[in-house]
Design an enzyme around this catalytic site. Structure first.
Site, short mmCIF file in Angstrom:
data_model
loop_
_atom_site.label_atom_id
_atom_site.label_comp_id
_atom_site.label_asym_id
_atom_site.label_seq_id
_atom_site.Cartn_x
_atom_site.Cartn_y
_atom_site.Cartn_z
CD GLU A 142 -127.29 10.02 -37.85
OE1 GLU A 142 -128.41 10.02 -37.11
OE2 GLU A 142 -127.07 10.21 -39.04
CG ASP B 262 -125.48 11.92 -41.24
OD1 ASP B 262 -125.64 10.95 -41.69
OD2 ASP B 262 -126.16 12.61 -40.94
CB ILE C 213 -128.64 8.57 -45.46
CG1 ILE C 213 -128.17 7.19 -46.27
CG2 ILE C 213 -129.69 9.28 -46.13
CD1 ILE C 213 -128.97 6.26 -46.50
CG ASP C 214 -127.45 15.40 -43.12
OD1 ASP C 214 -128.09 15.26 -41.77
OD2 ASP C 214 -127.22 16.57 -43.37
CB THR D 68 -132.77 9.23 -42.27
OG1 THR D 68 -131.44 9.25 -42.17
CG2 THR D 68 -133.57 7.87 -42.21
CG ASP E 87 -126.31 16.06 -38.31
OD1 ASP E 87 -126.61 15.29 -39.00
OD2 ASP E 87 -126.62 15.99 -36.93
#
Length: 296
Positions: free
Chosen positions: A72, A91, A93-94, A96, A225
């Protein structure tokens, strides 16, 4: 290269190791971090997102130097393209916004595709110690306990919980389509579903659909995602469909035709008998007013 030519279980093993290491970084940095706006005041990124992606990239490429990487934070619009080559889709940190606010539903989402198809998925929420992982055709697991296939569990739209998100778009046609449709799902005169839930993370939403805790999820988001979670979902009998009414070029396609991982608009449906899924999907589409339009 086909998925049969790749050691998918080795990929899964490495992804689990990397996810657990990344999770420790995320857990230790959880809180009110300095952040930047990517698109507007609610589309956020922190220095931790970027540093965790660099960490994951370096770990994976050192183990699999011939495979491609799509993340990402390193994605470049118009330049970064998914290909048929074995590719990690990540990702760091999905969720955030959750991470910034210490709401415990941020996670690392590590997917792997071959010929555009998600075939390995690992998702780790370090705050709640939730480790989801799966390989195509080998089942899906939560903390090493195999998840049930839900294909025999009945599904009825009116009795559903659906995961819905506000998203970062707060004006324009996509926003209006969502708000009007949400009302239709909830209204006593129309869908009258039991309610909606919002975990603030696409991967967490899809994993809860795979568990059967939530019956569906509707969102416009990105390949990173959904890639890892798509593997978990499909191994429990669930579907990843077009988030817009099932039409291509003006022609209606099969109700259960799944979409590419980079489709951008997704309808996620939990495992259930096929006829139940069909009725659920048809009812869902009938309540959507408008179309969500996204560029790739």
């Amino acid at each position: 290269m086909s998925s049969q030519e790749v050691d998918l279980e080795l990929v899964e093993k490495v992804l689990i190791e990397v996810a657990l290491e990344a999770g420790e970084i995320i857990k230790n940095r959880n809180g009110f971090n300095t952040f930047d706006d990517k698109k507007n005041g609610v589309d956020l990124v922190t220095e931790v997102d970027k540093s965790v992606e660099v960490f994951i990239n370096e770990k994976l490429i050192s183990k699999f130097p011939s495979y491609k990487f799509m993340g990402e934070e390193s994605y470049v619009p118009g330049e970064t393209k998914l290909t048929e080559a074995p590719t990690f889709i990540v990702d760091p940190i999905d969720g955030t916004t959750n991470f910034i606010h210490t709401f415990p539903y941020s996670c690392t989402s590590l997917g792997f595709t071959v010929n555009y198809e998600p075939v390995v998925g690992v998702i780790y929420n370090p705050h709640l110690n939730l480790l989801f992982h799966g390989v195509k055709g080998k089942g899906a697991y939560l903390n090493d306990k195999k998840l049930d296939n839900l294909s025999d569990r009945s599904l009825e739209f009116q009795k559903s919980l659906i995961a819905l998100e506000s998203g970062s778009e707060r004006k324009g046609e996509n926003f209006e389509t969502k708000m009007i449709s949400y009302r239709n799902f909830l209204s006593e005169e129309k869908g009258f579903i039991h309610g909606f839930r919002s975990f603030g993370s696409a991967a967490m939403n899809i994993c809860h659909v795979a568990l059967g805790a939530v019956d569906g999820y509707w969102e416009n988001c990105w390949a990173w995602d959904v890639c890892a979670a798509a593997v978990i979902l499909r191994e429990t009998g669930g579907l990843m469909l077009d988030g817009n009414k099932n039409e291509v070029g003006g022609e209606v396609r099969e109700w259960n035709q799944e979409v590419p991982v980079d489709n951008r608009v997704y309808l996620i449906v939990r495992g259930a008998p096929k006829e139940d899924q069909k009725k659920w999907v048809e009812t869902f589409y009938s309540l959507v007013e408008g179309k969500i339009v996204c560029t790739k």
